[in-house]
Write a protein that holds these residues in place. Structure first.
Motif, short mmCIF file in Angstrom:
data_model
loop_
_atom_site.label_atom_id
_atom_site.label_comp_id
_atom_site.label_asym_id
_atom_site.label_seq_id
_atom_site.Cartn_x
_atom_site.Cartn_y
_atom_site.Cartn_z
N ARG A 69 -14.39 -41.27 -16.54
CA ARG A 69 -13.75 -39.96 -16.65
C ARG A 69 -12.93 -39.69 -15.39
O ARG A 69 -13.31 -40.06 -14.29
CB ARG A 69 -14.79 -38.85 -16.83
N ARG A 70 -11.80 -39.01 -15.61
CA ARG A 70 -10.94 -38.63 -14.49
C ARG A 70 -10.89 -37.11 -14.42
O ARG A 70 -10.38 -36.45 -15.31
CB ARG A 70 -9.54 -39.21 -14.66
N THR A 71 -11.44 -36.56 -13.35
CA THR A 71 -11.36 -35.12 -13.09
C THR A 71 -10.20 -34.89 -12.13
O THR A 71 -10.06 -35.60 -11.13
CB THR A 71 -12.66 -34.60 -12.48
N TYR A 72 -9.37 -33.90 -12.42
CA TYR A 72 -8.17 -33.72 -11.62
C TYR A 72 -7.94 -32.25 -11.29
O TYR A 72 -8.38 -31.35 -12.00
CB TYR A 72 -6.94 -34.28 -12.35
N PHE A 73 -7.23 -32.06 -10.19
CA PHE A 73 -6.73 -30.74 -9.81
C PHE A 73 -5.24 -30.91 -9.55
O PHE A 73 -4.83 -31.71 -8.69
CB PHE A 73 -7.44 -30.20 -8.57
N LYS A 74 -4.42 -30.17 -10.27
CA LYS A 74 -2.97 -30.34 -10.19
C LYS A 74 -2.30 -29.03 -9.84
O LYS A 74 -2.68 -27.97 -10.34
CB LYS A 74 -2.43 -30.88 -11.52
N MET A 75 -1.29 -29.13 -8.99
CA MET A 75 -0.46 -27.97 -8.67
C MET A 75 0.97 -28.27 -9.06
O MET A 75 1.54 -29.28 -8.64
CB MET A 75 -0.52 -27.62 -7.19
N ASN A 76 1.56 -27.42 -9.89
CA ASN A 76 2.96 -27.51 -10.26
C ASN A 76 3.73 -26.44 -9.50
O ASN A 76 3.32 -25.27 -9.45
CB ASN A 76 3.15 -27.30 -11.77
N LEU A 77 4.84 -26.83 -8.92
CA LEU A 77 5.70 -25.92 -8.18
C LEU A 77 7.09 -25.97 -8.79
O LEU A 77 7.72 -27.04 -8.83
CB LEU A 77 5.76 -26.32 -6.70
N GLY A 78 7.56 -24.85 -9.31
CA GLY A 78 8.86 -24.80 -9.96
C GLY A 78 9.77 -23.77 -9.33
O GLY A 78 9.35 -22.65 -9.01
N PHE A 79 11.02 -24.14 -9.14
CA PHE A 79 12.04 -23.23 -8.63
C PHE A 79 12.99 -22.90 -9.78
O PHE A 79 13.60 -23.80 -10.37
CB PHE A 79 12.83 -23.87 -7.49
N THR A 80 13.12 -21.64 -10.10
CA THR A 80 14.04 -21.18 -11.14
C THR A 80 15.12 -20.33 -10.48
O THR A 80 14.85 -19.22 -10.01
CB THR A 80 13.30 -20.37 -12.21
N LEU A 81 16.33 -20.85 -10.43
CA LEU A 81 17.45 -20.14 -9.83
C LEU A 81 18.33 -19.58 -10.93
O LEU A 81 18.88 -20.34 -11.74
CB LEU A 81 18.25 -21.09 -8.94
N ASN A 82 18.44 -18.26 -10.98
CA ASN A 82 19.20 -17.59 -12.03
C ASN A 82 20.52 -17.06 -11.52
O ASN A 82 20.64 -16.66 -10.36
CB ASN A 82 18.38 -16.44 -12.62
#
Length: 456
Positions: A432-445
């Motif tokens: 089993r693979r336990t994971y912690f993920k952080m997504n960082l998104g830049f939205t320029l309007n």
């Protein structure tokens, strides 16, 4: 925010993004990526990632949603989105007691540009609302990742002697999608299409060495897979309006029903196979033809046909709450790349269910920044098309996210989206693979695209 806070905030974000990219270079070792085309990546952006990956019924005037192309018609401003991710993984054996490996990995997540082809500001200046809205999008993102390094030491009888054999399995590469989306909206109904190209390269290596033998002939096998083909999917969305502004017909509360899907997408597969026998003391043994050579074969495969349906309640600038269900049929999905345990299965059908929401305390607050933040939450449960001993892998997790608005000069609004996900993939009686993920998104309007200036 003041100019000082704008500069401080953007400085912090840039430093954070640089640190993540520098620190979280790909160091992953995912044993399950050896199966099929590897670990499938999320086909949604950071804003949706904080809400359990909702996509079928999601649309927003500032953010794009490639999961259902119909949502592109609801863009109110041009949007350029860049995504990064960082992930921490812990591998655990079947007993759950022995942590086999801990790894960090991360990289660029996606690039996307979308825009409405009719600027809403023109409607205000002309004092005439357009009956048809039209949106377009270009996106590049990964579809799957392969990265593993597995060692297995066994004993085999060679002649009359019991000998140790060390098998080393290594893999790298992945697949990608580049897409063009187009959508139209008439009243409360939207329809759209994504057209794309699926491509990539995957390399699988297998090395067999004999540590107990002084002058052993070690075996090397390499399979290179090149894939390429066109993809498509359609989507529709309908808003059932519950309330509008008192002085106009602009909806303030509505329920969205979304549906998207496609039949299986065909692509070409080229397989280059190389093999050789090498002696550490001599080098490559070209004279042993039975274990030295190469071959190239061409075949076709199919990415899955799928259908997704979703329902979302929206109170503008206040609340979202939704649920999604997706079903995929991975019949003949990769031919030569299919996992060995799946090779005799004609149909591998999987599903995913997710739910989530968003809450904004006060979108118009002028002195309390935290009240303008978009607070998100969600969870999901899904099957994976890969299997171990006829049992399909399972993936499940929970998410939280934050949409941080940034006011730019001339009152333009943009967002920094953070999404945190914790979950697990595998089987209870297997690795089993336990994971912690952080997504960082830049939205320029930007609201000036296709803006027609008038002079008296």
């Amino acid at each position: 925010m003041s100019n000082f806070w704008n500069k401080t905030f953007f400085g912090f974000v840039i430093i954070l993004a640089t640190a993540l990219t520098a620190f979280a270079q790909p160091k992953d070792n995912s044993p399950y990526s050896r199966l099929g085309i590897g670990d499938l990546t999320d086909q949604f952006f950071a804003a949706q990632g904080g809400m359990g990956g909702l996509g079928a019924a999601f649309h927003d005037g500032y953010h794009m949603n490639i999961a259902n192309p119909a949502s592109l018609a609801r863009l109110r401003e041009a949007a350029f989105e860049v995504g990064l991710y960082s992930e921490y993984n812990v591998l655990t054996d079947a007993t759950g007691q022995n942590e086999q490996l801990k790894t960090w990995n991360g990289n660029l997540r996606y690039l996307s540009l979308g825009f409405p082809l009719k600027n809403p500001i023109n409607e205000v200046l002309d004092q005439k609302k357009k009956k048809v809205r039209w949106g377009m999008n270009f996106t590049l993102l990964p579809y799957s990742n392969v990265n593993y390094n597995i060692q297995n030491l066994t004993e085999q009888t060679i002649g009359d002697t019991l000998t140790s054999v060390n098998f080393l399995y290594q893999g790298s590469g992945g697949t990608y999608k580049v897409m063009w989306g187009n959508a139209v909206n008439i009243k409360n109904f939207s329809a759209g299409i994504n057209l794309g190209y699926f491509f990539g390269k995957i390399e699988n290596d297998k090395i067999a060495t004999f540590p107990d033998l002084q002058f052993s002939n070690d075996n090397y096998f390499t399979d290179d897979f090149l894939v390429g083909g066109f993809t498509w999917n359609l989507g529709v969305q309908y808003d059932h309006v519950l309330a509008t502004k008192e002085d106009s017909n602009i909806p303030t509360e509505f329920i969205t029903i979304g549906l998207s899907g496609n039949s299986r997408n065909k692509y070409n597969l080229t397989r280059n196979r190389f093999w050789s026998t090498r002696n550490p003391a001599i080098g490559v043994l070209d004279t042993i033809l039975s274990v030295s050579g190469s071959e190239t074969t061409e075949n076709t495969g199919y990415l899955p046909g799928e259908v997704a349906i979703g329902l979302m309640y929206t109170k503008v600038n206040k609340t979202r709450l939704g649920i999604d269900f997706k079903y995929q049929s991975w019949s003949e999905y990769l031919n030569d790349l299919v996992a060995a345990s799946d090779s005799g299965r004609e149909n591998v059908n999987v599903w995913r269910v997710g739910f989530g929401g968003e809450y904004i305390p006060d979108a118009r607050s002028y002195n309390k920044y935290l009240k303008k933040v978009r607070y998100r939450f969600g969870a999901f449960y899904s099957q994976d098309p890969r299997s171990v001993q006829d049992d399909q892998l399972l993936k499940y997790g929970a998410t939280v996210g934050f949409g941080l608005p940034v006011i730019l000069p001339q009152g333009k609004k943009s967002f920094v989206n953070l999404a945190f996900e914790v979950g697990q993939i595998g089987l209870e009686d297997a690795l089993r693979r336990t994971y912690f993920k952080m997504n960082l998104g830049f939205t320029l309007n930007d609201n000036t695209w296709f803006f027609k200036r008038k002079f008296n």
